[in-house]
Write a protein that holds these residues in place. Structure first.
Motif, PDB file in Angstrom:
ATOM      1  N   UNK A   1     -82.515 -13.243 -13.053  1.00  0.00           N
ATOM      2  CA  UNK A   1     -82.193 -13.322 -14.480  1.00  0.00           C
ATOM      3  C   UNK A   1     -80.939 -12.543 -14.841  1.00  0.00           C
TER       4      UNK A   1
ATOM      5  N   UNK B   1     -77.102 -12.153 -15.426  1.00  0.00           N
ATOM      6  CA  UNK B   1     -76.235 -13.204 -15.972  1.00  0.00           C
ATOM      7  C   UNK B   1     -75.284 -13.776 -14.930  1.00  0.00           C
TER       8      UNK B   1
ATOM      9  N   UNK C   1     -87.043 -19.098 -18.143  1.00  0.00           N
ATOM     10  CA  UNK C   1     -86.201 -18.197 -18.937  1.00  0.00           C
ATOM     11  C   UNK C   1     -84.739 -18.322 -18.521  1.00  0.00           C
ATOM     12  N   UNK C   2     -84.504 -18.551 -17.241  1.00  0.00           N
ATOM     13  CA  UNK C   2     -83.130 -18.724 -16.760  1.00  0.00           C
ATOM     14  C   UNK C   2     -82.576 -20.076 -17.253  1.00  0.00           C
TER      15      UNK C   2
ATOM     16  N   UNK D   1     -81.231 -20.124 -20.770  1.00  0.00           N
ATOM     17  CA  UNK D   1     -79.934 -19.513 -21.037  1.00  0.00           C
ATOM     18  C   UNK D   1     -78.794 -20.516 -20.859  1.00  0.00           C
ATOM     19  N   UNK D   2     -79.096 -21.636 -20.243  1.00  0.00           N
ATOM     20  CA  UNK D   2     -78.057 -22.599 -19.910  1.00  0.00           C
ATOM     21  C   UNK D   2     -78.067 -23.793 -20.859  1.00  0.00           C
TER      22      UNK D   2
ATOM     23  N   UNK E   1     -82.024 -13.121 -27.538  1.00  0.00           N
ATOM     24  CA  UNK E   1     -80.777 -12.396 -27.765  1.00  0.00           C
ATOM     25  C   UNK E   1     -79.680 -13.433 -27.873  1.00  0.00           C
TER      26      UNK E   1
ATOM     27  N   UNK F   1     -75.505 -14.100 -28.333  1.00  0.00           N
ATOM     28  CA  UNK F   1     -74.193 -13.460 -28.236  1.00  0.00           C
ATOM     29  C   UNK F   1     -73.179 -14.166 -29.131  1.00  0.00           C
TER      30      UNK F   1
ATOM     31  N   UNK G   1     -78.505 -19.403 -26.071  1.00  0.00           N
ATOM     32  CA  UNK G   1     -79.077 -18.057 -26.115  1.00  0.00           C
ATOM     33  C   UNK G   1     -78.655 -17.259 -24.890  1.00  0.00           C
ATOM     34  N   UNK G   2     -78.400 -15.949 -25.079  1.00  0.00           N
ATOM     35  CA  UNK G   2     -78.017 -15.102 -23.949  1.00  0.00           C
ATOM     36  C   UNK G   2     -79.244 -14.611 -23.202  1.00  0.00           C
ATOM     37  N   UNK G   3     -80.396 -14.633 -23.853  1.00  0.00           N
ATOM     38  CA  UNK G   3     -81.638 -14.266 -23.176  1.00  0.00           C
ATOM     39  C   UNK G   3     -82.790 -14.802 -23.997  1.00  0.00           C
TER      40      UNK G   3
END
Lengths: 176, 427
Positions: A151, A153, B85-86, B89-90, B376, B378, B383-385
């Motif tokens: 996880x 970045x 969750x990963x 983020x994409x 989160x 940015x 989303x960044x997280x």
């Protein structure tokens, strides 16, 4: 949620209590953030155990969640977030600490808060944060011999060979 | 596999392949001293799962037994870890909704609700009252559906096979309703940032009322079958008890905590999405054993029916999604006549909306406890997280405390009453 004033009062109290306990090292509270009606205390990572115990004495007795976050490319890069809850006043406060990518280490709070056990292992697994004093500091979701912390970045997405029995000796998980 | 090939594997892989689990014995564990007269001390480590019908998914438990008594349980998880969750983020914010819905796959509306509410808080989007009521209707229907699957599979573990079929029959009617409102039976993607994707269609309310009329009767029937079954009662009463203080220290919430007598329910304590408008009770138990957990969830189904009835009676008029075109798609008919609507549509579909930078943790009450979504931002359109504090993941830690000192057969009942969803645990 505590309002902005009460957040400052809590921060004041922590500064007073912790500052006098360890006069040499200064205040444990680095910053207070009040955002969208939610209160956050940014604390010094070395003092997290003491801060959480003080907050527990104030009534925040339930650790609702513990999770990690990666602020790449900013430094200090990694963050660990503790969501505390006061069930009597129905009040939440967030405690956050930041860790530099060179030394991602922080004291484990599992001895005081048993609920942190699995969640700290997840943060360790996914972000590579080491929790000092954790009773079972192993990966939890990824295989134990996995390399990298997914996880973060800068962890690449995709391109990982799928592990089957026939290619087990050739892929990730093989000894070098 | 020959010995030469095996040696190329890491120690962990070799251990996973082996039939013994000796290296795990070195791990610290509690209460492993064998009791007895000193002549017949023996501890047996039994691997239970990951593929076993009573684990409700791919949960693997390393159970240390002394005779038939459970001395320790080590849950091993991660078999259905898919990196949701990963993945989130994409993707742009509105494309994250179907991804997070697949975490806790029996309570998909709740995952979407937690995520959408967190994003709405970040972006300060106002949700219209009608959308809030429609959300409550679907959330509570989903709670009943989730509890029905729990009841059916748990009864199966306890040897009552017929209940499973009855429960699925009732659940089908709920899925039919979901199909009516959204076009999908599972993972409906009905909740959007700012409201819900479509208003309920004509005929939905009538069909829902029919269901609400039948559901309490059906729940009565299931209760009557199980509460009059001596085997079920003996397997549930007094097994796997845990007091409220220990549960709180372990972070356990939801029906498990309420069964131990603590009436903590976020719908009452921190009302969200207009829950303060509805009259309902919070069922609580007394001793916190498996029977109380069973009774609490059974009673919750009746309360959910009451909430849906009130929400349907008081359903306000107005839009079903926010009028803010920066976050919600414009209505179809505007696209042909309004240049501005076309631009908004294009921006939303290609880039998605941008969310101001910040961090928010938004908790809601899922069928299994506190489901919190941490987002989160940015400042970009992704989303960044995204992190889900999934109740199953946290509640699983209580399993060894509940089952220690009991018989292995009671552990099966305890796992059933814990109601873990592995999709939510592994994410």
């Amino acid at each position: 949620m505590p309002d902005a004033t009460e957040l400052e009062l809590i921060a004041q109290e922590l500064r007073a209590a912790e500052g006098s306990a360890q006069a040499s090292s200064g205040s444990p509270v680095l910053e207070t953030v009040f955002f969208r009606g939610r209160a956050t205390l940014v604390v010094e990572s070395e003092r997290i155990g003491a801060v959480l115990v003080r907050l527990r004495e104030r009534g925040y007795g339930f650790l609702a969640s513990l999770h990690g976050v990666d602020y790449y490319p900013h430094e200090p890069r990694l963050g660990v977030i503790y969501e505390l809850l006061d069930m009597h006043k129905v009040d939440r406060i967030t405690v956050k600490l930041r860790l530099a990518s060179a030394t991602p280490e922080v004291d484990s709070v599992t001895p005081q808060w048993p609920t942190a056990d699995h969640q700290e292992r997840e943060v360790h697994d996914m972000f590579g944060v080491s929790f000092r004093g954790h009773p079972n500091p192993r990966r939890i979701l990824m295989p134990e011999d996995y390399e990298g912390h997914p996880l973060r970045r800068d962890f690449p997405v995709g391109g990982e060979p799928v592990l089957f029995t026939y290619n087990e000796g050739e892929t990730r998980g093989s000894a070098p | 596999m020959s010995a030469g090939e095996e040696s190329t594997l890491s120690a962990y892989r070799r251990r996973e392949q082996s039939t013994t689990i000796a290296p795990l014995e070195e791990q610290p564990r509690a209460h492993t001293e064998a009791a007895g007269d000193g002549t017949r001390r023996e501890l047996l480590t039994l691997n239970f799962g990951p593929h076993h019908p009573a684990t409700h998914g791919v949960l693997r438990l390393l159970v240390t037994l002394e005779g038939e008594v459970v001395r320790d349980i080590k849950p091993i998880i991660g078999y259905v870890h898919t990196g949701i969750e990963k993945t989130a983020e994409d993707k742009s914010y509105w494309k994250v909704i179907p991804v997070v819905e697949r975490m806790d796959y029996l309570a998909y509306y709740f995952n979407a609700m937690a995520f959408c509410s967190a994003v709405e808080t970040l972006a300060e989007v106002e949700v219209p009252r009608r959308a809030q009521y429609l959300r409550v209707i679907h959330l509570e229907l989903n709670r009943i559906a989730s509890h029905l699957i729990w009841l059916g599979t748990s009864a199966l573990d306890l040897g009552a096979v017929s209940i499973f079929l009855y429960c699925l029959r009732e659940r089908e009617r709920i899925l039919d309703l979901f199909e009516m409102s959204s076009g999908q039976r599972m993972h409906t993607r009905y909740f959007q940032v700012g409201g819900v994707i479509e208003d309920i269609p004509p005929g939905f309310a009538r069909k829902l009322r029919d269901f609400l009329k039948d559901m309490p009767k059906r729940a009565d029937e299931y209760g009557a079958i199980l509460n009059a079954n001596e085997i079920v009662l003996q397997r549930l009463r007094g097994t796997g008890p845990l007091d409220a203080d220990t549960l709180l220290a372990l972070g356990v919430t939801g029906p498990l905590l309420r069964a131990a007598g603590n009436p903590w329910d976020l719908r009452k304590a921190e009302p969200y999405s207009s829950y303060e408008d509805f009259q309902f009770k919070i069922p609580v138990g007394t001793v916190g054993d498996n029977y109380d957990r069973f009774a609490c969830r059974m009673a919750e189904m009746y309360e959910s029916v009451k909430i849906i009835e009130q929400a349907l009676d008081g359903l306000p008029g107005g839009p079903h999604i926010t009028e803010d075109r920066k976050f919600a798609l414009p209505p179809r008919h505007e696209l042909a006549t309004s240049m501005e609507a076309l631009i908004h549509h294009f921006k939303l579909v290609t880039e998605g909306f941008r969310v101001p930078p910040g961090e928010v943790y938004y908790p809601i009450e899922s069928p299994r406890g506190e489901l919190g979504c941490y987002v989160r931002s940015d400042g970009s359109s992704k989303p960044a997280r995204v992190h889900m504090r999934d109740p199953s993941f946290v509640n699983l830690q209580a399993l060894s405390h509940m089952a220690q000192g009991g018989y292995i057969a009671d552990m099966i009942a305890t796992v059933a009453m814990l109601d873990p969803i592995l999709g939510g645990i592994d994410r």
